[in-house]
Enzyme design. Structure first.
Site, PDB file in Angstrom:
ATOM      1  N   ASP A  13       0.842  -1.206   0.000  1.00  0.00           N
ATOM      2  CA  ASP A  13       0.000   0.000   0.000  1.00  0.00           C
ATOM      3  C   ASP A  13       0.875   1.253   0.000  1.00  0.00           C
ATOM      4  OD1 ASP A  13      -2.262   1.581   0.134  1.00  0.00           O
ATOM      5  OD2 ASP A  13      -3.138   0.536   1.837  1.00  0.00           O
ATOM      6  N   HIS A  36      -7.747  -1.024   9.037  1.00  0.00           N
ATOM      7  CA  HIS A  36      -6.761  -0.554   8.047  1.00  0.00           C
ATOM      8  C   HIS A  36      -7.097   0.913   7.802  1.00  0.00           C
ATOM      9  CE1 HIS A  36      -4.602  -1.152   4.004  1.00  0.00           C
ATOM     10  NE2 HIS A  36      -5.330  -0.072   3.749  1.00  0.00           N
ATOM     11  N   CYS A  40      -3.812   5.359  -2.230  1.00  0.00           N
ATOM     12  CA  CYS A  40      -4.402   4.489  -3.248  1.00  0.00           C
ATOM     13  C   CYS A  40      -4.506   5.255  -4.553  1.00  0.00           C
ATOM     14  CB  CYS A  40      -5.788   4.024  -2.791  1.00  0.00           C
ATOM     15  SG  CYS A  40      -6.651   3.072  -4.048  1.00  0.00           S
ATOM     16  N   ASN A  43      -1.248   5.063   4.842  1.00  0.00           N
ATOM     17  CA  ASN A  43      -1.775   4.421   6.060  1.00  0.00           C
ATOM     18  C   ASN A  43      -1.155   5.114   7.260  1.00  0.00           C
ATOM     19  OD1 ASN A  43      -1.372   2.139   3.894  1.00  0.00           O
ATOM     20  ND2 ASN A  43      -3.014   1.488   5.236  1.00  0.00           N
TER      21      ASN A  43
HETATM   22  P1  HMG Z   1      -9.883  -5.102 -16.238  1.00  0.00           P
HETATM   23  O1  HMG Z   1      -9.189  -4.212 -17.213  1.00  0.00           O
HETATM   24  O2  HMG Z   1     -11.378  -5.011 -16.098  1.00  0.00           O
HETATM   25  O3  HMG Z   1      -9.441  -6.624 -16.411  1.00  0.00           O
HETATM   26  O4  HMG Z   1      -9.230  -4.844 -14.815  1.00  0.00           O
HETATM   27  P2  HMG Z   1      -9.683  -7.666 -17.552  1.00  0.00           P
HETATM   28  O5  HMG Z   1      -9.999  -8.970 -16.867  1.00  0.00           O
HETATM   29  O6  HMG Z   1     -10.633  -7.137 -18.588  1.00  0.00           O
HETATM   30  O7  HMG Z   1      -8.220  -7.772 -18.194  1.00  0.00           O
HETATM   31  C1  HMG Z   1      -7.606  -6.678 -18.866  1.00  0.00           C
HETATM   32  C2  HMG Z   1      -6.109  -6.923 -18.982  1.00  0.00           C
HETATM   33  O8  HMG Z   1      -5.525  -6.990 -17.670  1.00  0.00           O
HETATM   34  C3  HMG Z   1      -5.763  -8.241 -19.647  1.00  0.00           C
HETATM   35  O9  HMG Z   1      -4.506  -8.061 -20.318  1.00  0.00           O
HETATM   36  C4  HMG Z   1      -5.567  -9.165 -18.498  1.00  0.00           C
HETATM   37  O10 HMG Z   1      -4.758 -10.263 -18.801  1.00  0.00           O
HETATM   38  C5  HMG Z   1      -4.883  -8.252 -17.492  1.00  0.00           C
HETATM   39  P3  HMG Z   1      -4.408  -7.709 -21.884  1.00  0.00           P
HETATM   40  O11 HMG Z   1      -5.139  -8.841 -22.547  1.00  0.00           O
HETATM   41  O12 HMG Z   1      -5.095  -6.389 -22.069  1.00  0.00           O
HETATM   42  O13 HMG Z   1      -2.945  -7.655 -22.137  1.00  0.00           O
HETATM   43  N1  HMG Z   1      -5.083  -8.680 -16.114  1.00  0.00           N
HETATM   44  C6  HMG Z   1      -4.078  -8.915 -15.246  1.00  0.00           C
HETATM   45  N2  HMG Z   1      -2.741  -8.810 -15.356  1.00  0.00           N
HETATM   46  C7  HMG Z   1      -2.004  -9.137 -14.268  1.00  0.00           C
HETATM   47  N3  HMG Z   1      -2.533  -9.508 -13.085  1.00  0.00           N
HETATM   48  C8  HMG Z   1      -3.871  -9.607 -12.936  1.00  0.00           C
HETATM   49  C9  HMG Z   1      -4.697  -9.305 -14.050  1.00  0.00           C
HETATM   50  N4  HMG Z   1      -6.031  -9.296 -14.227  1.00  0.00           N
HETATM   51  C10 HMG Z   1      -6.257  -8.923 -15.499  1.00  0.00           C
HETATM   52  N5  HMG Z   1      -4.372  -9.977 -11.762  1.00  0.00           N
HETATM   53  C11 HMG Z   1      -8.528  -5.597 -12.647  1.00  0.00           C
HETATM   54  C12 HMG Z   1      -9.650  -5.563 -13.656  1.00  0.00           C
HETATM   55  C13 HMG Z   1      -9.085  -6.116 -11.352  1.00  0.00           C
HETATM   56  C14 HMG Z   1      -7.420  -6.534 -13.149  1.00  0.00           C
HETATM   57  C15 HMG Z   1      -7.968  -4.167 -12.494  1.00  0.00           C
HETATM   58  O14 HMG Z   1      -9.026  -3.318 -12.222  1.00  0.00           O
HETATM   59  C16 HMG Z   1      -6.943  -4.065 -11.389  1.00  0.00           C
HETATM   60  O15 HMG Z   1      -5.827  -4.574 -11.499  1.00  0.00           O
HETATM   61  N6  HMG Z   1      -7.311  -3.368 -10.294  1.00  0.00           N
HETATM   62  C17 HMG Z   1      -6.460  -3.272  -9.123  1.00  0.00           C
HETATM   63  C18 HMG Z   1      -6.397  -1.864  -8.682  1.00  0.00           C
HETATM   64  C19 HMG Z   1      -5.486  -1.760  -7.489  1.00  0.00           C
HETATM   65  O16 HMG Z   1      -4.536  -2.528  -7.314  1.00  0.00           O
HETATM   66  N7  HMG Z   1      -5.770  -0.745  -6.638  1.00  0.00           N
HETATM   67  C20 HMG Z   1      -4.975  -0.488  -5.494  1.00  0.00           C
HETATM   68  C21 HMG Z   1      -5.112  -1.521  -4.427  1.00  0.00           C
HETATM   69  S1  HMG Z   1      -6.639  -1.386  -3.508  1.00  0.00           S
HETATM   70  C22 HMG Z   1      -6.234  -0.372  -2.180  1.00  0.00           C
HETATM   71  O17 HMG Z   1      -5.159   0.191  -2.135  1.00  0.00           O
HETATM   72  C23 HMG Z   1      -7.218  -0.268  -1.040  1.00  0.00           C
HETATM   73  C24 HMG Z   1      -6.811  -1.145   0.136  1.00  0.00           C
HETATM   74  O18 HMG Z   1      -5.545  -0.757   0.644  1.00  0.00           O
HETATM   75  C25 HMG Z   1      -7.887  -1.036   1.240  1.00  0.00           C
HETATM   76  C26 HMG Z   1      -8.105   0.360   1.797  1.00  0.00           C
HETATM   77  O19 HMG Z   1      -7.226   1.225   1.768  1.00  0.00           O
HETATM   78  O20 HMG Z   1      -9.221   0.559   2.345  1.00  0.00           O
HETATM   79  C27 HMG Z   1      -6.729  -2.632  -0.251  1.00  0.00           C
HETATM   80 MG    MG Z   2      -5.157   0.972   1.799  1.00  0.00          MG
END
Ligand code: HMG
Ligand code: MG
Length: 304
Positions: free
Chosen positions: A17, A208, A241, A250
């Site tokens: 994070d 968190h 984020c 955090n």
């Molecule tokens: P999407 O574009 O809807 O995914 O994203 P898709 O299934 O249509 O796939 C599109 C492309 O992404 C494809 O590749 C997939 O293979 C690839 P392409 O054919 O275009 O070359 N792909 C991946 N590649 C690697 N690893 C994967 C993966 N999945 C698909 N796992 C998706 C949907 C969920 C993947 C996207 O929205 C995403 O990665 N989101 C994550 C965002 C993120 O990490 N945000 C920060 C973390 S959350 C946070 O910080 C909050 C937290 O701390 C809690 C709090 O603070 O309260 C947890």
């Molecule tokens: Mg967070």
């Protein structure tokens, strides 16, 4: 006076994070060094990286390299964030001890962060949870924006309750209240936990808190009052984020340790070594340490 837990588990999410939002690339070697310093300071749970789309979060694209580079210390649990089965397939060979799936309390944040609705995210998490558990890996489930959302605004306890229930139904072992944008206040925090506790036992809930509005320590204290004994922090208060503009990192883990030390609550963490970890990663990022406790302890060292 209510009695507080005598021991608290702190999870440092700094490598994930804390660093996911850095604009400049951070070398995998610096991330690995950070994990090593955290475990040397006594952290027993570390969230190392995420297996998300590198197009969405480029900073975490070195996930496999970082996991492979860590010299694991017995007794330490290494966690990774995973949004879907593609992420799990990439994560499993790196041998995480814990997988974190991350739902949102609001539709708007779910769409921005995961590109799908809450319901769809749960459908995608279900095989992740099943696959992780089949591999003997514990699953934590986050409720992001549990205390406020950058797009919707206020978030109700009912919304938190609903997502906690959905996470419980798909077999998540542990659930955390995520204050993604740091707008929560103590009573709001307690109200959210009361609802999460309808679905998960006390020992399987955690907090968190991002510290955007300086409320995180107050929220941790309010959580301790109701018996919650696990919290995430980020060394040096690093982070934010990418899908919550303006939200800061955090709560700094060292700020939490300072408060818990003062309360006589055990964490097993050496605050001086933790501040060394904050100084090390801050130097690698080319910035001074910004956490209150980090700055105070570093300036005290200069004076002696
Ligand atoms: P999407 O574009 O809807 O995914 O994203 P898709 O299934 O249509 O796939 C599109 C492309 O992404 C494809 O590749 C997939 O293979 C690839 P392409 O054919 O275009 O070359 N792909 C991946 N590649 C690697 N690893 C994967 C993966 N999945 C698909 N796992 C998706 C949907 C969920 C993947 C996207 O929205 C995403 O990665 N989101 C994550 C965002 C993120 O990490 N945000 C920060 C973390 S959350 C946070 O910080 C909050 C937290 O701390 C809690 C709090 O603070 O309260 C947890
Ligand atoms: Mg967070």
């Amino acid at each position: 006076m209510s009695s507080l837990p005598s021991r608290v588990t702190l999870v440092d999410v700094g490598p994930r994070d804390g660093l996911q939002n850095e604009k400049q690339p951070v070398a995998a070697a610096h991330k690995i060094e950070l994990v090593h310093r955290l475990q040397a300071a006594g952290l027993r749970e570390i969230e190392v990286t995420s297996f998300v789309s590198p197009k969405w979060v480029p900073q975490m694209a070195d996930n496999t390299e970082v996991m492979a580079g860590i010299q694991r210390k017995p007794g330490v649990r290494y966690g990774v964030l995973v949004p879907n089965t593609k992420g799990l397939d990439a994560a499993l060979p790196t041998r995480p001890d814990e997988v974190v799936v991350f739902a949102a309390a609001t539709e708007a944040f779910s769409q921005r962060n995961l590109n799908c609705s809450i319901e769809e995210s749960i459908e995608r998490f279900a095989p992740v949870v099943a696959g992780a558990k089949a591999a003997g890996i514990k699953v934590r489930g986050a409720i992001s924006c549990a205390l406020g959302c950058p797009y919707q605004g206020d978030v109700s306890a009912d919304e938190v309750d609903r997502v906690a229930g959905l996470l419980q139904q798909i077999g998540v072992d542990h659930c955390y209240v995520g204050d993604t944008i740091g707008v929560g206040t103590p009573r709001k925090t307690q109200a959210a936990f009361e609802r999460v506790l309808r679905h998960f036992p006390l020992k399987e809930v955690s907090g968190h808190f991002h510290d955007t509005y300086g409320q995180a320590l107050a929220n941790i204290y309010a959580s301790l009052e109701i018996g919650v004994a696990t919290f995430d922090g980020s060394v040096g208060g690093l982070g934010g984020c990418p899908y919550a503009k303006g939200a800061t990192g955090n709560v700094a883990t060292e700020d939490v340790v300072f408060m818990l030390n003062g309360l006589g609550i055990e964490t097993g963490i050496d605050i001086d070594l933790l501040v060394d970890a904050a100084a090390g990663i801050s130097a690698a990022l080319g910035r001074p340490v910004t956490s209150r406790t980090g700055r105070a302890l570093l300036s005290k060292r200069e004076r002696v």
